[in-house]
Design an enzyme around this catalytic site. Structure first.
Site, PDB file in Angstrom:
ATOM      1  N   LYS A   1      87.611  79.817-112.414  1.00  5.49           N
ATOM      2  CA  LYS A   1      87.382  79.536-111.044  1.00  5.49           C
ATOM      3  C   LYS A   1      87.627  77.939-110.798  1.00  5.49           C
ATOM      4  O   LYS A   1      88.493  77.397-109.988  1.00  5.49           O
ATOM      5  CB  LYS A   1      85.885  79.827-110.279  1.00  5.49           C
ATOM      6  CG  LYS A   1      85.444  79.205-109.089  1.00  5.49           C
ATOM      7  CD  LYS A   1      83.915  79.653-108.791  1.00  5.49           C
ATOM      8  CE  LYS A   1      83.780  78.783-107.471  1.00  5.49           C
ATOM      9  NZ  LYS A   1      82.327  79.239-106.983  1.00  5.49           N
TER      10      LYS A   1
ATOM     11  N   GLU B   1      86.286  76.524-122.864  1.00  9.72           N
ATOM     12  CA  GLU B   1      86.709  77.307-123.767  1.00  9.72           C
ATOM     13  C   GLU B   1      88.045  77.969-123.008  1.00  9.72           C
ATOM     14  O   GLU B   1      88.958  78.485-123.956  1.00  9.72           O
ATOM     15  CB  GLU B   1      85.572  78.611-123.674  1.00  9.72           C
ATOM     16  CG  GLU B   1      84.602  78.034-124.470  1.00  9.72           C
ATOM     17  CD  GLU B   1      83.562  77.520-123.290  1.00  9.72           C
ATOM     18  OE1 GLU B   1      83.821  77.098-122.570  1.00  9.72           O
ATOM     19  OE2 GLU B   1      82.231  77.564-123.656  1.00  9.72           O
TER      20      GLU B   1
ATOM     21  N   ARG C   1      79.880  84.240-111.121  1.00  6.54           N
ATOM     22  CA  ARG C   1      79.171  85.756-111.572  1.00  6.54           C
ATOM     23  C   ARG C   1      79.235  86.830-110.419  1.00  6.54           C
ATOM     24  O   ARG C   1      78.830  87.834-110.531  1.00  6.54           O
ATOM     25  CB  ARG C   1      77.830  85.740-112.002  1.00  6.54           C
ATOM     26  CG  ARG C   1      76.981  84.960-111.169  1.00  6.54           C
ATOM     27  CD  ARG C   1      75.573  84.654-111.788  1.00  6.54           C
ATOM     28  NE  ARG C   1      74.909  83.574-110.995  1.00  6.54           N
ATOM     29  CZ  ARG C   1      74.895  82.396-110.690  1.00  6.54           C
ATOM     30  NH1 ARG C   1      75.679  81.758-111.171  1.00  6.54           N
ATOM     31  NH2 ARG C   1      73.950  81.812-110.053  1.00  6.54           N
TER      32      ARG C   1
ATOM     33  N   GLU D   1      71.258  84.400-114.891  1.00  4.03           N
ATOM     34  CA  GLU D   1      71.948  83.102-114.286  1.00  4.03           C
ATOM     35  C   GLU D   1      71.607  82.679-112.912  1.00  4.03           C
ATOM     36  O   GLU D   1      71.295  81.571-112.506  1.00  4.03           O
ATOM     37  CB  GLU D   1      73.699  83.088-114.502  1.00  4.03           C
ATOM     38  CG  GLU D   1      74.258  81.731-113.850  1.00  4.03           C
ATOM     39  CD  GLU D   1      75.806  81.595-114.446  1.00  4.03           C
ATOM     40  OE1 GLU D   1      75.870  81.322-115.744  1.00  4.03           O
ATOM     41  OE2 GLU D   1      76.541  81.788-113.842  1.00  4.03           O
TER      42      GLU D   1
ATOM     43  N   HIS E   1      67.438 105.028-130.788  1.00  2.00           N
ATOM     44  CA  HIS E   1      67.296 104.802-132.182  1.00  2.00           C
ATOM     45  C   HIS E   1      67.050 103.469-132.807  1.00  2.00           C
ATOM     46  O   HIS E   1      67.171 103.048-133.920  1.00  2.00           O
ATOM     47  CB  HIS E   1      68.671 105.677-132.880  1.00  2.00           C
ATOM     48  CG  HIS E   1      68.742 106.872-132.383  1.00  2.00           C
ATOM     49  ND1 HIS E   1      67.952 107.769-133.055  1.00  2.00           N
ATOM     50  CD2 HIS E   1      69.254 107.463-131.236  1.00  2.00           C
ATOM     51  CE1 HIS E   1      68.381 109.010-132.644  1.00  2.00           C
ATOM     52  NE2 HIS E   1      69.022 108.758-131.555  1.00  2.00           N
TER      53      HIS E   1
ATOM     54  N   LYS F   1      76.910  71.889-122.178  1.00  2.00           N
ATOM     55  CA  LYS F   1      78.369  71.612-121.959  1.00  2.00           C
ATOM     56  C   LYS F   1      78.801  70.116-121.955  1.00  2.00           C
ATOM     57  O   LYS F   1      79.532  69.539-123.060  1.00  2.00           O
ATOM     58  CB  LYS F   1      78.912  71.974-120.752  1.00  2.00           C
ATOM     59  CG  LYS F   1      78.958  73.366-120.477  1.00  2.00           C
ATOM     60  CD  LYS F   1      79.964  73.673-119.195  1.00  2.00           C
ATOM     61  CE  LYS F   1      79.758  75.226-118.568  1.00  2.00           C
ATOM     62  NZ  LYS F   1      79.991  75.292-117.245  1.00  2.00           N
TER      63      LYS F   1
HETATM   64  O1  LIG Z   1      85.423  80.437-113.989  1.00  2.00           O
HETATM   65  P1  LIG Z   1      85.026  79.244-114.599  1.00  2.00           P
HETATM   66  O2  LIG Z   1      85.295  77.939-113.801  1.00  2.00           O
HETATM   67  O3  LIG Z   1      85.962  79.040-115.713  1.00  2.00           O
HETATM   68  O4  LIG Z   1      83.561  79.431-115.000  1.00  2.00           O
HETATM   69  C1  LIG Z   1      83.056  80.190-116.153  1.00  2.00           C
HETATM   70  C2  LIG Z   1      81.785  80.163-115.958  1.00  2.00           C
HETATM   71  O5  LIG Z   1      81.325  78.797-116.597  1.00  2.00           O
HETATM   72  C3  LIG Z   1      79.787  78.719-116.411  1.00  2.00           C
HETATM   73  O6  LIG Z   1      79.515  78.947-117.494  1.00  2.00           O
HETATM   74  C4  LIG Z   1      78.993  79.037-115.415  1.00  2.00           C
HETATM   75  O7  LIG Z   1      77.539  79.307-115.697  1.00  2.00           O
HETATM   76  C5  LIG Z   1      79.557  80.675-115.053  1.00  2.00           C
HETATM   77  O8  LIG Z   1      78.738  80.956-113.860  1.00  2.00           O
HETATM   78  C6  LIG Z   1      81.057  80.519-114.918  1.00  2.00           C
HETATM   79  O9  LIG Z   1      81.276  81.834-114.649  1.00  2.00           O
END
Ligand SMILES: O=P(O)(O)OC[C@H]1O[C@H](O)[C@H](O)[C@@H](O)[C@@H]1O
Length: 920
Positions: free
Chosen positions: A547, A553, A608, A711, A742, A867
């Protein structure tokens, strides 16, 4: 060690030991020390020391503490009352000051004796503390006048058949503690006389007997009083409007009134009050709450009369609040009262209804067919059965009232109307627009967003068809048959869940033939290695999903795969082999991806909640074709409409959410297990976990945490930024059945109570029946789906086990308490359409829980701090690796770990070592 050969010596040694053991050293101690020791011995035993020796004959008479208690009350008992012993021993007792005298005379006490005379004798011995409990069969008796002028008395407790007949001469200058338990008051005057002549009285505890009728106006006017407890359970049926409790104690710090008599209650100003408990079914004085408004800890039984007195200027310093609501309409008033409060840390809502439910077993609730029938909901063949929840029809009414009080209808409308309900990020929350039909109108900031949504969907349709048909080829002219989607969190879990759910759906599987879709999320290079293993860059398309397009990462993984592609195919290959999904198209371009190959979405889509945007739709369309994914969107949209337009009592997401609120906030169950009896839903629980992003709850060891739910609703403050005084969000976890049976089901059955969502399908995606078997494989699976909820609800009693001849020692181990709530969701099948429905049900459920709890389910500040700290570590690792800098600015623990980590120099390679992938 003593040996047999040394017999003589052995005898000598044992004699000397015995002599030493029998030596009476205690009698040699001085009298005052012996008296101190005897203070720890019961009076009966103290007196028996007279038989020890001459030396002991008088010691006991000096012990300043005496206790006498009738052990039995039954008059037919052979045991005698302690009275005889008491009378004699008190005559012989000599201590100049009697620190404490405790007398408890029960029904076996003779009725013709003079107990008042005995108390008078004690008073003459400079009595400090008197506890007199009189439950004899004779009539109540008065205390001697001397008791009420005792100058030394600091503590007095009078119980039961004692008449409080206080003479005008009363003066108790040292009395600091007074306990009056069910005594008989002569009249109003006696009480006033007593209390107004205790100038240093600090603690007063009153329990009034049910029959007590002599005092009409119970007046407590004591300037020195700091703690007052008042308990009066006179039946409401005897209520008279002339009776009252009047309290005027300006120094009071602790107040507890538990008055169910119906008397009126008037309380004077108490500026120092710290802790107050008010449980009164009386007609309170209008100023009652204002007069105790300095309290930091408050427990209130909210009657209709009290509710109307809750005003915003009451209790601004409140830290800890417990309420027991009696009538409806309390929530708004309570919220109003707490509006100007910034201090509240804990809110406990005690519901009489919760107590009723706690007395009921699910076995009994399940035997009521009417109740069970009312707890079934159906929508388009999807059946929700919530009869195994610890709830009654009344519970559901109360929860629906709660929803109204929390303004749920308004909040849902505000969401669908595109208002900025994600207030901390000043954004609309419009994931419903992502799956709305083309002709729908859903506005964000005054603009219909549906056409934009469909522009992107049409672009995805077009692009995915090109890739799938082979009209779009890679740098070397080969068709792209494999896709790696890079993304994390919301840009990963939703698409992975839907992909896993569709993989074995016959229609979807047919469309995906010859193609592979893989997901790269973790920055662990092992994840990269596993993803590219067996793939050829020439035939692979990489979709970078982020987004923000800044997530560390995702961006490093994207650079790593760009490197993998360019190393094999040259730099220009990026244009053919890499596309992106983002709201940040400028950064996409900067990364080197052609903006024409970027698929947009919008900041009104939370990460999410983004699976229905290009985040999920692009990779899934590449794998299964747009027409399959469109069905998934339609399924989600059908639930959006159901959610928006169905009355709450029949609204599946709303009912599910209210039950979760009930389980978490009222019954106190902090976790929820999501148990799909479908391997295809194996990634459902991990996705739903995110919706409640955890912050208020502790992690459950060894259990994967949920995404959508934790979240969203794992918050510590309300939407207005005030600390939440109650627990929100639940710990979501889950595994497909029967695998879970199990492993952690043991905990669910006999350990902690964890409400369970059982999800099953009528039809299997892959039906199998082996000839000769009793049932088909899916029937075998579903037998467990049907059995487990009953096992949890009913349990197994020791009596049942006894009937089955289970050996006694195993009965405790094989007993199941039952009464463990669950709900069952039965889907007709697991088609793309139903997968969309399931997703939307849980998304809306999470939102409703957040609306009722008054939190913002659409931000996620809790993930930021880690982060930020990682950035500092990253800088350190860079300077250590490149300039040999020692770790600096970290605590001892992190510095030690960093040093150990940096000790070894690693040889890096951009070529991944080949291995046989477990996914091949
Ligand atoms: O889609 P991005 O901007 O890479 O974000 C990826 C993720 O980053 C964070 O960990 C947020 O807590 C998530 O809600 C989000 O989906």
């Amino acid at each position: 060690m003593i040996y047999a050969t040394e017999k003589t010596q052995e005898v000598i040694i044992s004699q000397s030991v015995r002599e030493r053991n029998c030596e009476d050293r205690i009698s040699a101690l001085p009298d005052d020390l012996l008296v101190k020791i005897l203070l720890f011995v019961p009076t009966k035993n103290i007196v028996t020391t007279v038989i020890l020796s001459k030396r002991w004959r008088t010691i006991w008479t000096e012990v300043p503490r005496l206790e006498y208690e009738d052990i039995v009350s039954n008059i037919n008992s052979e045991q005698k009352s302690v009275w005889w012993f008491l009378e004699k021993s008190l005559q012989l007792h000599k201590a100049p000051i009697l620190e404490s005298l405790c007398i408890q005379l029960k029904e076996i006490c003779p009725t013709n004796v003079d107990v008042a005379k005995l108390v008078a004798q004690a008073v003459d011995r400079s009595l400090r503390r008197l506890l007199f409990h009189l439950s004899w069969l004779a009539k109540p008796t008065s205390m001697p006048n001397r008791l009420y002028t005792c100058e030394t008395l600091t503590e007095m407790e009078l119980f039961n058949k004692i008449i409080l007949d206080v003479p005008p001469s009363v003066c108790l200058p040292s009395l600091a503690k007074l306990f009056l338990f069910c005594v008989v008051y002569k009249d109003d005057v006696s009480l006033v006389r007593l209390l107004s002549n205790c100038p240093v009285l600090r603690i007063l505890l009153v329990i009034r007997s049910e029959e007590d009728g002599n005092v009409k106006k119970y007046t407590v006017k004591v300037p020195s009083l700091e703690e007052f407890t008042y308990l009066y359970k006179r039946p409401l049926s005897l209520a008279e409007n002339t009776r009252s409790l009047v309290l005027d104690c300006p120094a009071l710090t602790k107040l507890s009134i538990n008055d169910h008599s119906g008397d009126s209650c008037s309380i004077g100003n108490m500026p120092s009050i710290v802790r107050a408990e008010l449980s009164t079914f009386c007609y309170p004085d209008k100023k009652i709450l204002r007069h105790i408004s300095s309290a930091t800890s408050l427990s209130l039984t909210l009657t209709e009369e009290l509710v109307v007195m809750c005003r915003p200027d009451n209790f601004s310093q409140l830290v800890d609040l417990t309420i027991t609501p009696c009538d409806s309409g309390w929530l708004e008033q309570l919220m109003l009262m707490l509006k100007s409060n910034n201090e509240l840390q804990s809110l406990t809502i005690k519901s009489g209804h919760v107590e009723d439910i706690n007395k009921t077993h699910l076995r009994d609730l399940m035997s009521d067919a009417h109740r069970c029938e009312s707890m079934m909901l159906e929508f388009e063949g999807l059946l929700l059965d919530y009869s195994r929840q610890r709830a009654t029809v009344e519970t559901m009414d109360k929860l629906l009232n709660l929803a109204k009080a929390a303004q749920l209808p308004e909040k849902i409308s505000r969401m669908f109307n595109g208002e900025h309900i994600n207030s901390t990020e000043n954004r609309s929350v419009l994931h419903v627009a992502l799956r709305a039909p083309k002709d729908a109108v859903i506005k964000a900031d005054g603009k219909n967003v549906v056409p934009e949504v469909w522009n992107v969907l049409d672009k995805i349709k077009d692009f995915s068809e090109k890739i799938r048909s082979g009209s779009w080829v890679g740098a070397t002219g080969k068709p792209l048959k494999d896709v790696i989607a890079i993304g994390i969190g919301g840009s990963f879990l939703g698409p992975l869940f839907v992909h896993t759910a569709l993989q074995t759906d016959p229609e979807a599987a047919e469309c995906a033939k010859g193609r592979q879709l893989r997901f790269l999320a973790n920055i662990d290079p092992v994840d990269v290695a596993r993803n590219i293993n067996g793939l050829n860059p020439e035939t692979t398309l990489v979709v970078v999903v982020s987004k923000t397009f800044t997530t560390a990462e995702t961006m490093l993984n994207a650079r790593t795969l760009r490197n993998w592609i360019t190393t094999a195919l040259g730099a220009p290959a990026v244009a053919k082999h890499m596309v992106a999904v983002s709201t940040n198209l400028a950064l996409v371009e900067k990364f080197g991806i052609d903006p024409n190959n970027a698929f947009a979405f919008w900041d009104w889509v939370g990460g999410r909640y983004s699976v229905c945007s290009a985040v999920g739709v692009l990779p899934l369309s590449l794998q299964y074709g747009f027409s399959v994914v469109e069905k998934f969107l339609k399924g989600a949209s059908s639930i959006d409409q159901h959610f928006q337009s169905t009355p709450f009592e029949k609204n599946i997401p709303v009912i599910l959410a209210l039950l979760s609120v009930w389980n978490v906030s009222f019954l106190g169950y902090p976790a929820r297990a999501i148990l799909p009896y479908s391997q295809a839903l194996e990634k459902f629980a991990p996705h739903i976990q995110q919706a409640c992003e955890l912050s208020t709850f502790m992690y459950l060891c060894n259990i994967q945490l949920a995404y959508v739910s934790m979240e969203s609703n794992g918050k510590g403050v309300s939407i207005d930024g005030l600390p939440l005084p109650f627990e929100t969000g639940e710990i979501d976890f889950g595994e497909p059945g029967t695998n879970g049976q199990h492993s952690f089901y043991q905990l669910i059955h006999q350990g902690r109570v964890i409400p369970c969502d059982f999800i099953g399908t009528v039809k299997s995606q892959q039906p199998v029946y082996l000839e000769g078997e009793v049932v088909s494989n899916h029937d075998e699976l579903m037998s467990n789906f049907f059995a487990q909820p009953d096992a949890l609800a009913y349990g197994k009693t020791p009596e049942q086990l006894q009937k089955e001849n289970v050996s006694e020692n195993l009965i405790p181990h094989k007993t199941f308490s039952g009464n463990r709530p669950s709900l069952s969701l039965l889907l007709p099948e697991l088609s793309a359409y139903n997968v969309g429905q399931l997703l939307a049900i849980y998304e809306h459920r999470v939102a409703v829980q957040g609306f009722v709890w008054g939190i913002n389910s659409f931000d996620q500040w809790g993930v930021e701090l880690g982060k930020v700290l990682a950035t500092q570590v990253r800088k350190q690792l860079h300077s250590s690796r490149t300039q040999g800098a020692a770790p600096e600015g970290f605590n001892y623990s992190t510095t030690t770990l960093l040093k150990r980590y940096l000790e070894v120099n690693i040889a890096f390679s951009v070529v991944f070592i080949g291995f046989s992938s477990p996914y091949d």
